[in-house]
Design a protein around this motif. Structure first.
Motif, PDB file in Angstrom:
ATOM      1  N   THR A   1       6.549  -3.343  -2.867  1.00 14.88           N
ATOM      2  CA  THR A   1       6.863  -2.469  -3.996  1.00 14.88           C
ATOM      3  C   THR A   1       6.694  -3.133  -5.351  1.00 14.88           C
ATOM      4  O   THR A   1       5.994  -2.631  -6.228  1.00 14.88           O
ATOM      5  CB  THR A   1       8.320  -1.980  -3.875  1.00 14.88           C
TER       6      THR A   1
ATOM      7  N   ALA B   1       0.816  -1.223   0.000  1.00 14.35           N
ATOM      8  CA  ALA B   1       0.000   0.000   0.000  1.00 14.35           C
ATOM      9  C   ALA B   1       0.843   1.264   0.000  1.00 14.35           C
ATOM     10  O   ALA B   1       0.559   2.221  -0.712  1.00 14.35           O
ATOM     11  CB  ALA B   1      -0.950   0.007   1.190  1.00 14.35           C
ATOM     12  N   ARG B   2       1.917   1.258   0.773  1.00 12.61           N
ATOM     13  CA  ARG B   2       2.712   2.475   0.918  1.00 12.61           C
ATOM     14  C   ARG B   2       3.505   2.829  -0.326  1.00 12.61           C
ATOM     15  O   ARG B   2       4.119   3.890  -0.362  1.00 12.61           O
ATOM     16  CB  ARG B   2       3.658   2.304   2.098  1.00 12.61           C
ATOM     17  N   ARG B   3       3.549   1.948  -1.296  1.00 15.56           N
ATOM     18  CA  ARG B   3       4.314   2.211  -2.517  1.00 15.56           C
ATOM     19  C   ARG B   3       3.418   2.494  -3.717  1.00 15.56           C
ATOM     20  O   ARG B   3       3.864   2.448  -4.851  1.00 15.56           O
ATOM     21  CB  ARG B   3       5.212   1.017  -2.838  1.00 15.56           C
ATOM     22  N   ALA B   4       2.133   2.749  -3.445  1.00  5.74           N
ATOM     23  CA  ALA B   4       1.198   3.068  -4.535  1.00  5.74           C
ATOM     24  C   ALA B   4       0.282   4.183  -4.062  1.00  5.74           C
ATOM     25  O   ALA B   4       0.098   4.374  -2.859  1.00  5.74           O
ATOM     26  CB  ALA B   4       0.378   1.837  -4.901  1.00  5.74           C
ATOM     27  N   HIS B   5      -0.283   4.921  -4.993  1.00  6.99           N
ATOM     28  CA  HIS B   5      -1.334   5.886  -4.654  1.00  6.99           C
ATOM     29  C   HIS B   5      -2.340   5.206  -3.726  1.00  6.99           C
ATOM     30  O   HIS B   5      -2.647   4.025  -3.900  1.00  6.99           O
ATOM     31  CB  HIS B   5      -2.014   6.335  -5.943  1.00  6.99           C
ATOM     32  N   GLU B   6      -2.858   5.928  -2.763  1.00  7.64           N
ATOM     33  CA  GLU B   6      -3.650   5.297  -1.694  1.00  7.64           C
ATOM     34  C   GLU B   6      -4.897   4.569  -2.199  1.00  7.64           C
ATOM     35  O   GLU B   6      -5.320   3.581  -1.581  1.00  7.64           O
ATOM     36  CB  GLU B   6      -4.008   6.335  -0.625  1.00  7.64           C
ATOM     37  N   GLN B   7      -5.481   5.031  -3.300  1.00 10.04           N
ATOM     38  CA  GLN B   7      -6.637   4.303  -3.840  1.00 10.04           C
ATOM     39  C   GLN B   7      -6.176   3.202  -4.788  1.00 10.04           C
ATOM     40  O   GLN B   7      -6.796   2.136  -4.856  1.00 10.04           O
ATOM     41  CB  GLN B   7      -7.585   5.263  -4.571  1.00 10.04           C
ATOM     42  N   ALA B   8      -5.095   3.431  -5.501  1.00  6.24           N
ATOM     43  CA  ALA B   8      -4.524   2.378  -6.341  1.00  6.24           C
ATOM     44  C   ALA B   8      -4.138   1.190  -5.456  1.00  6.24           C
ATOM     45  O   ALA B   8      -4.265   0.026  -5.869  1.00  6.24           O
ATOM     46  CB  ALA B   8      -3.302   2.898  -7.094  1.00  6.24           C
ATOM     47  N   ALA B   9      -3.702   1.478  -4.246  1.00  7.24           N
ATOM     48  CA  ALA B   9      -3.299   0.415  -3.325  1.00  7.24           C
ATOM     49  C   ALA B   9      -4.446  -0.544  -3.035  1.00  7.24           C
ATOM     50  O   ALA B   9      -4.235  -1.757  -2.905  1.00  7.24           O
ATOM     51  CB  ALA B   9      -2.784   1.027  -2.022  1.00  7.24           C
ATOM     52  N   VAL B  10      -5.646  -0.009  -2.954  1.00  7.99           N
ATOM     53  CA  VAL B  10      -6.813  -0.858  -2.691  1.00  7.99           C
ATOM     54  C   VAL B  10      -7.068  -1.758  -3.907  1.00  7.99           C
ATOM     55  O   VAL B  10      -7.317  -2.962  -3.768  1.00  7.99           O
ATOM     56  CB  VAL B  10      -8.050   0.014  -2.380  1.00  7.99           C
ATOM     57  N   ALA B  11      -6.974  -1.165  -5.079  1.00  3.34           N
ATOM     58  CA  ALA B  11      -7.138  -1.950  -6.310  1.00  3.34           C
ATOM     59  C   ALA B  11      -6.027  -2.987  -6.443  1.00  3.34           C
ATOM     60  O   ALA B  11      -6.250  -4.097  -6.924  1.00  3.34           O
ATOM     61  CB  ALA B  11      -7.142  -1.023  -7.525  1.00  3.34           C
TER      62      ALA B  11
ATOM     63  N   SER C   1      -2.362  -6.467   3.623  1.00  2.00           N
ATOM     64  CA  SER C   1      -2.252  -5.619   4.808  1.00  2.00           C
ATOM     65  C   SER C   1      -3.245  -4.458   4.746  1.00  2.00           C
ATOM     66  O   SER C   1      -3.425  -3.750   5.732  1.00  2.00           O
ATOM     67  CB  SER C   1      -0.834  -5.051   4.892  1.00  2.00           C
ATOM     68  N   ASN C   2      -3.897  -4.274   3.609  1.00  2.00           N
ATOM     69  CA  ASN C   2      -4.704  -3.069   3.351  1.00  2.00           C
ATOM     70  C   ASN C   2      -6.122  -3.212   3.905  1.00  2.00           C
ATOM     71  O   ASN C   2      -6.934  -3.976   3.391  1.00  2.00           O
ATOM     72  CB  ASN C   2      -4.729  -2.846   1.829  1.00  2.00           C
ATOM     73  N   LEU C   3      -6.427  -2.426   4.930  1.00  2.00           N
ATOM     74  CA  LEU C   3      -7.730  -2.557   5.581  1.00  2.00           C
ATOM     75  C   LEU C   3      -8.887  -2.146   4.681  1.00  2.00           C
ATOM     76  O   LEU C   3      -9.944  -2.755   4.698  1.00  2.00           O
ATOM     77  CB  LEU C   3      -7.751  -1.728   6.867  1.00  2.00           C
TER      78      LEU C   3
END
Lengths: 466, 466
Positions: free
Chosen positions: A327, A180-190, A204-206
């Motif tokens: 990453t 999650a920390r290495r992607a845009h915060e909404q991209a991280a969810v996707a 790890s992404n809630l």
């Protein structure tokens, strides 16, 4: 005029409205390149906006050396489609900036997609030329979806394609998404969603857990150890709060002492230790030996720290129980986007007859006309070819279905007359897609799972109905 | 138990709630890695959650060969912070999945960040070790922000850093952002914003225009030409609707004939033609010659098609008027994320005294203790060093300010006692950041703008107050 004055969406003091924060807007309609609206304006003016059209999404090539791609994002497009609406905020912005004329504003105010979408099932593998999505409707309604469709498919499929290589390399060991920390915060969810489609066991992404019912994982970072007066106090606090089944991060100071402290705090029934730095292979061997010597024979070893599919493969012989990947997963392991395009392949002429169309730009060849698709299987059920069904008779292509068992049809209906098929969305859609991917990958020839660079695992061939 | 059952956020039929679509949720609180909440639970249990802490964000290295990084995303963090709230949906999910215990749920229900954040001004350049953000508060309130802060900064700064190299290579010619289709749909909005901070003149992305008051651009795709019976009809329709100032895309069939048709449709006062394929350099020369021969001497040439900073530099001598950049911009031109980390550098001990802390993991060195920062300038005002101000006396470091003109302090207050400084958010924040970047880049030594691989443009040095 300053940039500030120009922006109708931005209040004059530069402070954002509390009621409608900018990343939480219900409408997806402005997630669009401006040229779709200017084309619409010009096509409304000369009447061509109402011509019946077929657009197709495909990629001309896979990232260098990749054997197959994995389709992901379809469910997210279907979730976004009903919210593709031009409401007061969107119309006010377009009107206020003079982006389009009054006739176009009027059309947009009533915009609903009423056409059809079909495509490969989410999770399916694809190859160069695979018609993974087909959008059919008037030019006006179909052209507006180009950017949203491509944004979703290009990112999500890049992550799912990387994920599939990683889970393939990990064989039976679980892979866990931690990027999650290495992607845009909404991209991280996707990305978490796409990773699970590609075979990951959890994230790890809630927010991804919340939206898609995914398994979530995680226990502690180095900060937790540093917060405490010493490592043993930190481990004791963690075990007291989270139980002996927890995972203790043992490399804040010295791994060897960390493992001693971990077993001192959690006992021989400790769930797992995590290694996040150093030479993971040799460290895992030493740690396994040390844990066994301390009697913690059931304590597992989780490794994290810049893993990719090659690092995972290199750890195959090491006593590692699961892989945390960040990453490289969320950036597509060297291929952070797919090259998917959204192309007009057929449109009605002035007489209302559908005709194939294609541009002739050098280096960017397209084949005109609607395509159907199937995978050809050999007698053992192993995939041997990606088959594009083409022909002059559009209706024949549209209604084609395999006449023999050696062809598995690939298109499924996703949207019918504007209505989204709910089988493909939400948590159920993700589960479905993960299952589709397992089956689709299992069907590929053995060489498809090699990590070394090579050609696509299947050749793409045409089957002409003419 | 199936994945579906586990997900409290997903209704049992797998269909999403119409009232609150999943990508439009007002709370940003679950854009968080689970371990932040499990650490919170353990720290609440043993009382360490209330220890005063300082976290810092920095990167250990720039992407290979890069001379400087560009900070972007700060404004977006400040926009997201007031919405970092655990409301019924978030608490219900955490409780229902058993992610954390009742005491933690209770704490989260009242969570508001009440601490301080300072950092480099958005748009500022940075180097290895630059303390670009500093978050100070209790462990409980500061640890929860790790993922959101890093997601935003790592993506936005990756794009702004690439954008700055492109605008540097383009010198005085405008660069236009057109990459939405190659990034997650929400990342695309952030990318457009970051591109403008890095010097881009506008974006094709309407949502970015809406949210941040950015200039939007775009006229037509190949689909518009293909929709029509022939290219000339398409061009005439476009000019009729959008005026002679429009940009006509001339490479659908044959560029030479396309240019003839463009001038036939738009006259010698036509705004521009766009080239989207082929050898752009020689094509631009031929097209310029052809346009001039047709009398369209004021018609501009826009080029697009897989441009990056190297391609832009290679076109410096070609008669090109502006560059449209997509894929390589939104994927950071080979560096799709920054390696920024969020590290605990100081925390109160049991007596309430702040102490420096640092982990000792091999290959991931950290320096404990709070840092202040400045840029050292030579007599001509040219930057020569990145200066990290360190020392045993935390208060001395925190209150440090330069005593001489050759040091420019880099930290600015962003959040004071939980209140966001509105100068850094919204459209005004973007304008501010773009201005900051222009000034900061102009101050760098000349070699900083070389595209060839090399060391960081400035060495990072420590200035100890001890």
């Amino acid at each position: 005029m300053t940039e500030l004055d120009r922006g109708m969406g931005a209040p004059s003091n530069g402070v954002l409205p509390a009621a409608l924060p900018p990343t939480a807007r219900p409408s997806t309609a402005l997630l669009t390149d401006k040229y779709e609206l200017t084309m619409l304006q010009a096509a409304l003016a000369d009447g061509t906006a109402h011509r019946h059209c077929v657009f197709e999404v495909f990629t001309r090539r896979l990232p260098a050396g990749r054997r197959y791609g994995v389709l992901a994002g379809t469910g997210r497009i279907l979730e976004a489609l009903p919210r593709f609406r031009f409401d007061d905020a969107e119309l006010g912005y377009l009107e206020g900036t003079g982006a389009v004329d009054a006739r176009t504003i009027d059309f947009l105010s009533g915009y609903r997609f009423t056409g059809n979408v079909l495509g490969y099932a989410e999770g399916e593998v694809f190859f160069p030329g695979s018609p993974i999505l087909q959008v059919e409707g008037t030019f006006a309604e179909a052209v507006l979806l180009e950017t949203l469709v491509l944004s979703v498919l290009n990112y999500d499929s890049a992550v799912a394609s990387a994920a599939s290589r990683m889970t393939s390399a990990a064989v039976d060991r679980p892979c866990l998404e931690m990027g999650a920390r290495r992607a845009h915060e909404q991209a991280a969810v996707a990305a978490a969603r796409a990773a699970v489609i590609g075979g990951f066991a959890g994230t790890s992404n809630l927010e991804a857990g919340y939206r898609y019912g995914l398994e979530t994982i995680g226990t502690a970072a180095h900060a937790f150890t540093l917060l405490h007066d010493d490592e043993l106090s930190a481990f004791r606090a963690q075990v007291a709060a989270l139980g002996t089944g927890t995972t203790l991060l043992v490399d804040t100071y010295d791994v060897r002492q960390g493992v001693v402290n971990a077993v001192a705090a959690g006992g021989t029934g400790l769930g797992a230790v995590r290694l996040d730095s150093g030479d993971l292979g040799s460290l895992a061997v030493e740690t396994r030996h040390q844990l066994d010597g301390l009697g913690a024979t059931g304590t597992k070893i989780v490794v994290t720290s810049d893993l990719d599919e090659y690092a995972i493969a290199a750890l195959a012989a090491a006593p590692v129980d699961s892989y945390g990947v960040g990453t490289s997963l969320v950036t597509g392991s060297g291929a952070p986007t797919c090259g998917m395009v959204y192309k007009l392949v057929a449109r009605a002429n002035a007489e209302g007859v559908l005709e194939p169309v294609a541009k002739a730009s050098p280096g960017k060849p397209s084949r005109g006309g609607r395509k159907s698709a199937a995978r050809r299987l050999d007698a053992e059920g192993r995939a041997v070819e990606e088959v594009l069904v083409v022909g002059d008779d559009d209706e024949a292509v549209a209604s084609w279905s395999p006449a023999s068992d050696d062809l598995r049809a690939l298109h499924v209906p996703l949207v019918v007359d504007g209505a989204v098929d709910s089988r493909w969305v939400g948590a159920y859609g993700v589960e479905n897609a993960a299952r589709t991917h397992r089956a689709s990958r299992a069907e590929l020839p053995r060489g498809a799972r090699r990590l070394s660079a090579g050609d696509p695992a299947l050749p793409t061939v045409e089957l002409s109905l003419d």
